[in-house]
Design a protein around this motif. Structure first.
Motif, PDB file in Angstrom:
ATOM      1  N   GLU A  82      15.048   7.630  -9.695  1.00  0.00           N
ATOM      2  CA  GLU A  82      14.999   7.046 -11.029  1.00  0.00           C
ATOM      3  C   GLU A  82      14.169   5.764 -11.039  1.00  0.00           C
ATOM      4  O   GLU A  82      13.402   5.513 -11.973  1.00  0.00           O
ATOM      5  N   GLU A  83      14.324   4.945  -9.996  1.00  0.00           N
ATOM      6  CA  GLU A  83      13.526   3.720  -9.926  1.00  0.00           C
ATOM      7  C   GLU A  83      12.038   4.050  -9.849  1.00  0.00           C
ATOM      8  O   GLU A  83      11.200   3.391 -10.482  1.00  0.00           O
ATOM      9  N   ILE A  84      11.702   5.084  -9.097  1.00  0.00           N
ATOM     10  CA  ILE A  84      10.298   5.492  -8.991  1.00  0.00           C
ATOM     11  C   ILE A  84       9.770   5.915 -10.350  1.00  0.00           C
ATOM     12  O   ILE A  84       8.679   5.501 -10.772  1.00  0.00           O
ATOM     13  N   PHE A  85      10.538   6.734 -11.072  1.00  0.00           N
ATOM     14  CA  PHE A  85      10.080   7.226 -12.368  1.00  0.00           C
ATOM     15  C   PHE A  85       9.842   6.080 -13.348  1.00  0.00           C
ATOM     16  O   PHE A  85       8.844   6.061 -14.072  1.00  0.00           O
ATOM     17  N   VAL A  86      10.760   5.131 -13.386  1.00  0.00           N
ATOM     18  CA  VAL A  86      10.611   4.005 -14.308  1.00  0.00           C
ATOM     19  C   VAL A  86       9.403   3.158 -13.920  1.00  0.00           C
ATOM     20  O   VAL A  86       8.632   2.718 -14.787  1.00  0.00           O
ATOM     21  N   ARG A  87       9.211   2.945 -12.619  1.00  0.00           N
ATOM     22  CA  ARG A  87       8.043   2.180 -12.168  1.00  0.00           C
ATOM     23  C   ARG A  87       6.742   2.893 -12.541  1.00  0.00           C
ATOM     24  O   ARG A  87       5.757   2.251 -12.921  1.00  0.00           O
ATOM     25  N   VAL A  88       6.735   4.216 -12.429  1.00  0.00           N
ATOM     26  CA  VAL A  88       5.536   4.973 -12.809  1.00  0.00           C
ATOM     27  C   VAL A  88       5.213   4.744 -14.283  1.00  0.00           C
ATOM     28  O   VAL A  88       4.057   4.499 -14.652  1.00  0.00           O
ATOM     29  N   LEU A  89       6.228   4.824 -15.138  1.00  0.00           N
ATOM     30  CA  LEU A  89       6.001   4.620 -16.567  1.00  0.00           C
ATOM     31  C   LEU A  89       5.432   3.235 -16.852  1.00  0.00           C
ATOM     32  O   LEU A  89       4.590   3.063 -17.734  1.00  0.00           O
ATOM     33  N   HIS A  90       5.883   2.243 -16.112  1.00  0.00           N
ATOM     34  CA  HIS A  90       5.460   0.871 -16.372  1.00  0.00           C
ATOM     35  C   HIS A  90       4.131   0.519 -15.709  1.00  0.00           C
ATOM     36  O   HIS A  90       3.422  -0.365 -16.198  1.00  0.00           O
ATOM     37  N   GLU A  91       3.800   1.205 -14.628  1.00  0.00           N
ATOM     38  CA  GLU A  91       2.667   0.751 -13.823  1.00  0.00           C
ATOM     39  C   GLU A  91       1.542   1.762 -13.662  1.00  0.00           C
ATOM     40  O   GLU A  91       0.472   1.400 -13.169  1.00  0.00           O
ATOM     41  N   ARG A  92       1.752   3.014 -14.063  1.00  0.00           N
ATOM     42  CA  ARG A  92       0.741   4.020 -13.776  1.00  0.00           C
ATOM     43  C   ARG A  92       0.172   4.695 -15.019  1.00  0.00           C
ATOM     44  O   ARG A  92      -0.539   5.686 -14.909  1.00  0.00           O
ATOM     45  N   LEU A 125       0.832  -1.201   0.000  1.00  0.00           N
ATOM     46  CA  LEU A 125       0.000   0.000   0.000  1.00  0.00           C
ATOM     47  C   LEU A 125       0.869   1.253   0.000  1.00  0.00           C
ATOM     48  O   LEU A 125       0.593   2.217  -0.724  1.00  0.00           O
ATOM     49  N   THR A 126       1.936   1.246   0.788  1.00  0.00           N
ATOM     50  CA  THR A 126       2.838   2.397   0.829  1.00  0.00           C
ATOM     51  C   THR A 126       3.496   2.616  -0.526  1.00  0.00           C
ATOM     52  O   THR A 126       3.585   3.750  -1.015  1.00  0.00           O
ATOM     53  N   GLN A 127       3.964   1.546  -1.160  1.00  0.00           N
ATOM     54  CA  GLN A 127       4.557   1.669  -2.491  1.00  0.00           C
ATOM     55  C   GLN A 127       3.557   2.250  -3.483  1.00  0.00           C
ATOM     56  O   GLN A 127       3.908   3.121  -4.293  1.00  0.00           O
ATOM     57  N   ALA A 128       2.324   1.775  -3.436  1.00  0.00           N
ATOM     58  CA  ALA A 128       1.301   2.269  -4.357  1.00  0.00           C
ATOM     59  C   ALA A 128       1.046   3.753  -4.141  1.00  0.00           C
ATOM     60  O   ALA A 128       0.897   4.519  -5.105  1.00  0.00           O
ATOM     61  N   ARG A 129       0.992   4.185  -2.882  1.00  0.00           N
ATOM     62  CA  ARG A 129       0.779   5.607  -2.585  1.00  0.00           C
ATOM     63  C   ARG A 129       1.930   6.449  -3.117  1.00  0.00           C
ATOM     64  O   ARG A 129       1.722   7.547  -3.655  1.00  0.00           O
ATOM     65  N   ILE A 130       3.147   5.955  -2.984  1.00  0.00           N
ATOM     66  CA  ILE A 130       4.313   6.695  -3.472  1.00  0.00           C
ATOM     67  C   ILE A 130       4.292   6.789  -4.994  1.00  0.00           C
ATOM     68  O   ILE A 130       4.545   7.855  -5.574  1.00  0.00           O
ATOM     69  N   LEU A 131       3.977   5.695  -5.672  1.00  0.00           N
ATOM     70  CA  LEU A 131       3.924   5.710  -7.135  1.00  0.00           C
ATOM     71  C   LEU A 131       2.796   6.608  -7.637  1.00  0.00           C
ATOM     72  O   LEU A 131       2.968   7.344  -8.618  1.00  0.00           O
ATOM     73  N   ASP A 132       1.649   6.560  -6.973  1.00  0.00           N
ATOM     74  CA  ASP A 132       0.537   7.432  -7.363  1.00  0.00           C
ATOM     75  C   ASP A 132       0.924   8.900  -7.191  1.00  0.00           C
ATOM     76  O   ASP A 132       0.619   9.744  -8.047  1.00  0.00           O
ATOM     77  N   ALA A 133       1.585   9.202  -6.081  1.00  0.00           N
ATOM     78  CA  ALA A 133       2.014  10.581  -5.825  1.00  0.00           C
ATOM     79  C   ALA A 133       3.020  11.034  -6.872  1.00  0.00           C
ATOM     80  O   ALA A 133       2.937  12.153  -7.399  1.00  0.00           O
ATOM     81  N   ALA A 134       3.976  10.173  -7.202  1.00  0.00           N
ATOM     82  CA  ALA A 134       4.982  10.524  -8.205  1.00  0.00           C
ATOM     83  C   ALA A 134       4.340  10.755  -9.564  1.00  0.00           C
ATOM     84  O   ALA A 134       4.711  11.686 -10.290  1.00  0.00           O
ATOM     85  N   ALA A 135       3.370   9.923  -9.926  1.00  0.00           N
ATOM     86  CA  ALA A 135       2.693  10.082 -11.214  1.00  0.00           C
ATOM     87  C   ALA A 135       1.971  11.422 -11.285  1.00  0.00           C
ATOM     88  O   ALA A 135       2.020  12.115 -12.312  1.00  0.00           O
ATOM     89  N   ARG A 136       1.301  11.800 -10.201  1.00  0.00           N
ATOM     90  CA  ARG A 136       0.601  13.092 -10.187  1.00  0.00           C
ATOM     91  C   ARG A 136       1.584  14.246 -10.340  1.00  0.00           C
ATOM     92  O   ARG A 136       1.341  15.197 -11.105  1.00  0.00           O
ATOM     93  N   LEU A 137       2.694  14.178  -9.631  1.00  0.00           N
ATOM     94  CA  LEU A 137       3.673  15.264  -9.684  1.00  0.00           C
ATOM     95  C   LEU A 137       4.375  15.329 -11.035  1.00  0.00           C
ATOM     96  O   LEU A 137       4.602  16.419 -11.577  1.00  0.00           O
ATOM     97  N   MET A 138       4.734  14.184 -11.593  1.00  0.00           N
ATOM     98  CA  MET A 138       5.396  14.174 -12.899  1.00  0.00           C
ATOM     99  C   MET A 138       4.517  14.815 -13.958  1.00  0.00           C
ATOM    100  O   MET A 138       5.002  15.510 -14.849  1.00  0.00           O
ATOM    101  N   SER A 139       3.206  14.595 -13.850  1.00  0.00           N
ATOM    102  CA  SER A 139       2.277  15.163 -14.829  1.00  0.00           C
ATOM    103  C   SER A 139       2.021  16.645 -14.586  1.00  0.00           C
ATOM    104  O   SER A 139       1.809  17.404 -15.533  1.00  0.00           O
ATOM    105  N   SER A 140       2.039  17.057 -13.322  1.00  0.00           N
ATOM    106  CA  SER A 140       1.634  18.429 -13.003  1.00  0.00           C
ATOM    107  C   SER A 140       2.792  19.416 -12.940  1.00  0.00           C
ATOM    108  O   SER A 140       2.662  20.561 -13.397  1.00  0.00           O
ATOM    109  N   ILE A 141       3.946  19.009 -12.389  1.00  0.00           N
ATOM    110  CA  ILE A 141       5.046  19.971 -12.233  1.00  0.00           C
ATOM    111  C   ILE A 141       6.302  19.566 -12.996  1.00  0.00           C
ATOM    112  O   ILE A 141       7.283  20.307 -13.006  1.00  0.00           O
ATOM    113  N   GLY A 142       6.296  18.392 -13.620  1.00  0.00           N
ATOM    114  CA  GLY A 142       7.443  17.973 -14.413  1.00  0.00           C
ATOM    115  C   GLY A 142       8.439  17.152 -13.619  1.00  0.00           C
ATOM    116  O   GLY A 142       8.480  17.188 -12.388  1.00  0.00           O
ATOM    117  N   ILE A 143       9.264  16.433 -14.348  1.00  0.00           N
ATOM    118  CA  ILE A 143      10.173  15.485 -13.717  1.00  0.00           C
ATOM    119  C   ILE A 143      11.303  16.181 -12.957  1.00  0.00           C
ATOM    120  O   ILE A 143      11.772  15.688 -11.929  1.00  0.00           O
TER     121      ILE A 143
END
Length: 219
Positions: A57-67, A12-30
Motif C-alpha cells: 500500500e505504501e508503494i502504491f501511494v508513493r507511485v501516485l504521488h511521485e510517478r 536508487l533502489t527505492q526509485a527502481r522499485i517505484l518505477d517497477a510498480a508504476a509500470r505494473l500498475m499500468s500494465s497488469i492492474g493493481i
C-alpha cells in the motif's frame, strides 16, 4: 539550472522499485501487482523491497504521488501567462497534456479509489490546499478568471464551470480510450472505438477547445 545529482544506494533502489510498480500498475492492474512481481520487475528480492517500504500500500501511494506526470504543476503556472498568446492556444496546450495524463493516471487512480484503505492513505498524504484531484480545474479556473479580468473572455462566463468542462472532457476521453482498447468483441462499438484512438487526440483537442470557446470569447 543544474541537473539533479544521480541517485545512488538506497535512493536508487527505492526509485527502481517505484518505477517497477508504476509500470505494473499500468500494465497488469493493481490486484495482480504483488510485491513479488514488483521485486522481480525491479531486479531485487522481496526482502530488499521490504527494507525500503512498509507494505504494498505504501508503494502504491508513493507511485501516485511521485510517478505521474506533473500536470497540476504545469497548470499552476498558467495564471501568470494570462494576456499572452491567445486563450485558445493556452487551452489547447492544457487539453493536449490532460488527455495523456488521465489516460496514464486512470488505471492507478481508479484502483486506489476502489480500495477504502488505499484511498484513505492517499488522502492522508495530501495537503489538499496545494494538491489533489481538484487542483487541475482549480488552477485552470484561476487562469480563466485572469483572462476574464483582461476582457478576453465574456464576463457572463463562469470560469470554474468552463474549467470543469474542459478537464472533464479530457478525463472522459481518457476513460473511453481505455475502455474500448482491445474491445474488438464489443458489437456496434467500431465507430466509438475509432473516434477515441490515441491517433485522434489532436482532432478531439481542437474540436473541444473550439466548442467551449466560440460562445464565450470576446470579439
Amino acid at each position: 539550472m543544474a541537473a539533479n545529482p544521480p541517485l545512488t544506494g538506497g535512493a536508487l533502489t527505492q526509485a527502481r522499485i517505484l518505477d517497477a510498480a508504476a509500470r505494473l500498475m499500468s500494465s497488469i492492474g493493481i490486484t495482480r501487482t504483488t510485491t513479488k512481481e514488483i521485486a522481480r520487475e525491479a531486479g531485487c528480492s522481496e526482502a530488499t523491497l521490504y527494507k525500503h517500504f512498509r507494505d504494498k500500500e505504501e508503494i502504491f501511494v508513493r507511485v501516485l504521488h511521485e510517478r505521474l506526470p506533473p500536470f497540476a504543476e504545469m497548470l499552476a503556472e498558467l495564471p501568470a501567462q494570462a494576456g499572452s498568446s491567445t486563450v485558445a492556444a493556452h487551452l489547447t496546450e492544457v487539453a493536449r497534456a490532460a488527455v495523456p495524463f488521465y489516460r496514464r493516471a486512470f488505471p492507478m487512480a481508479g484502483a486506489v479509489a476502489a480500495s477504502a484503505d488505499l484511498l484513505a492513505a492517499h488522502r492522508a498524504k495530501l495537503d489538499l490546499a496545494v494538491a489533489g484531484p481538484h487542483m487541475p480545474s482549480a488552477h485552470l479556473a484561476e487562469y480563466l478568471r485572469a483572462e476574464q479580468a483582461l476582457g478576453r473572455i465574456s464576463a457572463a462566463v463562469d470560469p470554474a464551470a468552463l474549467a470543469m468542462l474542459l478537464i472533464g472532457a479530457c478525463f472522459h476521453r481518457a476513460f473511453l480510450t481505455l475502455f474500448f482498447d482491445g474491445g474488438e468483441e464489443l458489437a456496434g462499438a467500431e465507430q466509438v472505438r475509432a473516434a477515441v484512438r490515441v491517433e485522434q487526440d489532436e482532432q478531439f483537442v481542437l474540436a473541444t477547445v473550439r466548442a467551449l470557446l466560440e460562445p464565450v470569447a470576446q470579439g
